[in-house]
Structure formats: C-alpha cells, structure tokens
Design an enzyme around this catalytic site. Structure first.
Site, PDB file in Angstrom:
ATOM      1  N   ASP A   1       2.323 -25.269  66.184  1.00 29.19           N
ATOM      2  CA  ASP A   1       2.272 -26.541  66.914  1.00 29.19           C
ATOM      3  C   ASP A   1       2.118 -27.755  66.003  1.00 29.19           C
ATOM      4  O   ASP A   1       1.741 -28.840  66.490  1.00 29.19           O
ATOM      5  CB  ASP A   1       1.142 -26.535  67.958  1.00 29.19           C
ATOM      6  CG  ASP A   1       1.313 -25.433  68.999  1.00 29.19           C
ATOM      7  OD1 ASP A   1       2.471 -25.097  69.297  1.00 29.19           O
ATOM      8  OD2 ASP A   1       0.292 -24.919  69.484  1.00 29.19           O
TER       9      ASP A   1
ATOM     10  N   GLU B   1      14.670 -42.911  49.770  1.00 30.70           N
ATOM     11  CA  GLU B   1      13.602 -43.842  50.125  1.00 30.70           C
ATOM     12  C   GLU B   1      13.269 -44.826  49.006  1.00 30.70           C
ATOM     13  O   GLU B   1      12.810 -45.931  49.276  1.00 30.70           O
ATOM     14  CB  GLU B   1      12.332 -43.072  50.504  1.00 30.70           C
ATOM     15  CG  GLU B   1      12.478 -42.154  51.706  1.00 30.70           C
ATOM     16  CD  GLU B   1      12.777 -42.903  52.993  1.00 30.70           C
ATOM     17  OE1 GLU B   1      12.586 -44.140  53.033  1.00 30.70           O
ATOM     18  OE2 GLU B   1      13.210 -42.261  53.958  1.00 30.70           O
TER      19      GLU B   1
ATOM     20  N   GLU C   1      15.591 -36.781  49.327  1.00 27.09           N
ATOM     21  CA  GLU C   1      14.785 -37.649  50.166  1.00 27.09           C
ATOM     22  C   GLU C   1      14.067 -38.713  49.333  1.00 27.09           C
ATOM     23  O   GLU C   1      13.949 -39.871  49.751  1.00 27.09           O
ATOM     24  CB  GLU C   1      13.768 -36.826  50.954  1.00 27.09           C
ATOM     25  CG  GLU C   1      14.374 -35.912  52.009  1.00 27.09           C
ATOM     26  CD  GLU C   1      14.939 -36.686  53.193  1.00 27.09           C
ATOM     27  OE1 GLU C   1      14.594 -37.876  53.361  1.00 27.09           O
ATOM     28  OE2 GLU C   1      15.727 -36.097  53.958  1.00 27.09           O
TER      29      GLU C   1
ATOM     30  N   GLY D   1      10.527 -37.601  54.311  1.00 31.36           N
ATOM     31  CA  GLY D   1      10.907 -36.195  54.293  1.00 31.36           C
ATOM     32  C   GLY D   1      12.108 -35.946  55.167  1.00 31.36           C
ATOM     33  O   GLY D   1      12.686 -36.861  55.755  1.00 31.36           O
TER      34      GLY D   1
ATOM     35  N   GLU E   1      11.467 -48.864  58.332  1.00 29.81           N
ATOM     36  CA  GLU E   1      10.952 -49.529  57.151  1.00 29.81           C
ATOM     37  C   GLU E   1      10.068 -48.585  56.346  1.00 29.81           C
ATOM     38  O   GLU E   1       9.602 -47.566  56.851  1.00 29.81           O
ATOM     39  CB  GLU E   1      10.163 -50.776  57.545  1.00 29.81           C
ATOM     40  CG  GLU E   1       9.063 -50.516  58.557  1.00 29.81           C
ATOM     41  CD  GLU E   1       8.420 -51.804  59.038  1.00 29.81           C
ATOM     42  OE1 GLU E   1       8.166 -52.681  58.196  1.00 29.81           O
ATOM     43  OE2 GLU E   1       8.175 -51.925  60.250  1.00 29.81           O
TER      44      GLU E   1
END
Length: 300
Positions: A109, A91, A87, A71, A140
């Site tokens: 939070d 990847e 994204e 992400g 990786e």
C-alpha cells in the site's frame, strides 16, 4: 559458457511469466546539494549555506499538487540505474553526478496504484550552476532546505533481541513557498537479533509529501551522514572545482549536522586536497586561498 539442456529449453518454452503477479519497478531520487541562502551582505563572512533536497510538484494523479521526490517507472529494456540517470537529467540537466542506490521500498500500500517497488537513489552534486527544469509529470521543481532532528530515543532488550527506536522530525522549508513547508515525524526501528540488524521506518505524523517519500528522505539522509563519516570523498561532490578549506569544512558540518574542530578536520582531509596559486576573488585584503581535489588520493 553455460550450455542449456534440452529439458531446460522445453521448460522455458512452456514457461509463461504472465502466470505470476509482478510488481511495477520505479526509481525515486533523493537529490542533495548545498546552496547559498539569500544574498551575501558582508564579504568578510562566509555566505550562509544549507543542505538542500530537490522536490517536484506533481501535476498528475495520484497525489496531484503534492510535492514528491523526482522519479519514474523503468522503461522497457532499461535497468533501474539507467532510469535513475534519465530522471536525474530530466529534472536537473545533470548528466554526471554521484549516484548510488540508497534503499529499496516495496511495502504494501505504499502506492495507491498497486504493487510498485521503488529503487531509491541518492544523488549529490554542486547545484549552484545548474538550472532546474521540470519533466512531463511535474509542474515545477524547487530546492528545499532539509533538517533532521532527534525527538526521542528508546532502547528495549528482550533476551537476545535489542530494539533501538528513534523518533525523527524532518523539516523541509522553501523561502519562496512558505505555505509548503513540511514537518514530518518518522520513527526508525533497528532490531538486532543475534547481532544482525534489521531496519524499518514508520510514518508517525505530518503530511503534504506524496507516497512514502517522507520515510525515504529520512532513510537517505541518514545514509548520507553515515557514509560521509568513513568516506571523506563524498562531500567533494558538493563543492566546485576550486574551493576554500573553510567552505569544505562547512560542507562536512552541514552533512554530518555537527560542528568540527578545524585543526582536526584539516589533518583528516590533508591527503585529499592540493593547494593552488588561486585566491577567492572580490574579498578584502587577505583573500582565502583556493584548493582542489587531489586526484591521486581519490583513485588510489
């Protein structure tokens, strides 16, 4: 066309968006695929396959060295879907895949850097022929077998309010990285008030994953199972262009986590497949026939 009034123009000239607290917008992607496990020793048997999810090992703070979903943050002028597509490509090198918004996570939070709202997408594709490549913030990327078990279920009723509480155990395993196998417990709470449903997730136990990604994976996997029950087309994203009916059935069984009755399954998917004159190569004296998607059924 909407015509702006002079008063509205004055209002907008005086409006300063910096006067208000604003969250950062990011995307996380739960990338699922179905891949073979180990080497096939007996050509008469179907290869062992498993439902996998892609995780990356973070190279930057926060959660440096922890595994996480792929992400990143939205770039200027980029909407969240464009961010998710970018994204995903960074990847996996995949430019086209099933990509759907699975949930929005903005709990207080959830990220130590501040107020960050994640738009989580579910991505599905046949990962067998796609090579992974790590992005700039990851050392990786690896596929982890994903399993989800129900540990406990409770139902409470107070007047017209019903709460269904389910404790899930999420197991993520990688044969090459056995030290990074994860057991995480997440509780799903479904509250019904006047027949309207509200769902939230609570982390209970387990660590090793970054942020709230354990909760996100549980939520997204449950979404995948729910959708696959009413939209049979979903599972076809996991198989190649040509496939056997046994391969397709095993794909559904892995997604739904249940054993299917073969005659019933084949009746259900009959309209979605077309028989071809191709057979599986390298098999014994009775090789399995190959099928392909019936495009007309997919776009009707």
């Amino acid at each position: 066309m909407y015509q702006m009034t002079p008063e509205e123009k004055i209002y907008l000239d005086q409006y300063d968006i910096e006067d208000y607290d604003r969250p950062s917008i990011a995307t996380d992607i739960a990338i699922f695929s179905i891949l073979e496990e180990g080497e096939q020793e007996n050509f008469r048997k179907l290869p062992e396959i498993a439902l996998k999810i892609l995780l990356i090992k973070r190279a930057a703070y926060p959660y440096k060295d922890c595994w996480a979903l792929p992400g990143g943050f939205c770039r200027p002028g980029e909407d969240v879907l464009e961010t998710a597509k970018r994204e995903l490509y960074e990847e996996t090198s995949v430019e086209s895949a099933y990509l759907q918004l699975a949930g929005i996570f903005g709990e207080k939070d959830r990220d130590p850097r501040g107020w960050i709202i994640s738009h989580t997408y579910m991505a599905l594709f046949d990962g067998k022929n796609h090579k992974l490549r790590a992005g700039s913030d990851a050392w990786e990327a690896k596929w982890f077998t994903v399993e989800l078990f129900i540990k406990e279920q409770k139902k409470t009723t107070v007047q017209d309010q019903v709460c269904l509480s389910t404790l899930y155990e999420l197991m993520l395993s990688n044969d090459e990285e056995s030290e990074f196998n994860f057991h995480i417990q997440v509780r799903e709470k479904k509250e019904f008030v006047q027949y309207h449903e509200k769902v939230r997730y609570e982390w209970i136990a387990g660590d090793g994953l970054a942020f709230d990604h354990g909760k996100i994976i549980v939520h997204t996997l449950l979404q995948l199972r729910k959708q696959a029950k009413y939209d049979l087309r979903l599972a076809f994203d996991f198989v190649p262009e040509y496939f056997t009916l046994a391969q397709l059935q095993r794909t559904f069984e892995l997604i739904l986590d249940e054993k299917l009755i073969t005659p019933n399954f084949r009746r259900k998917i009959a309209d979605y497949v077309l028989e071809t004159d191709k057979f599986v190569e390298g098999e014994g004296h009775r090789p399995a026939k190959l099928f392909k998607r019936n495009v007309e059924a997919f776009y009707s």
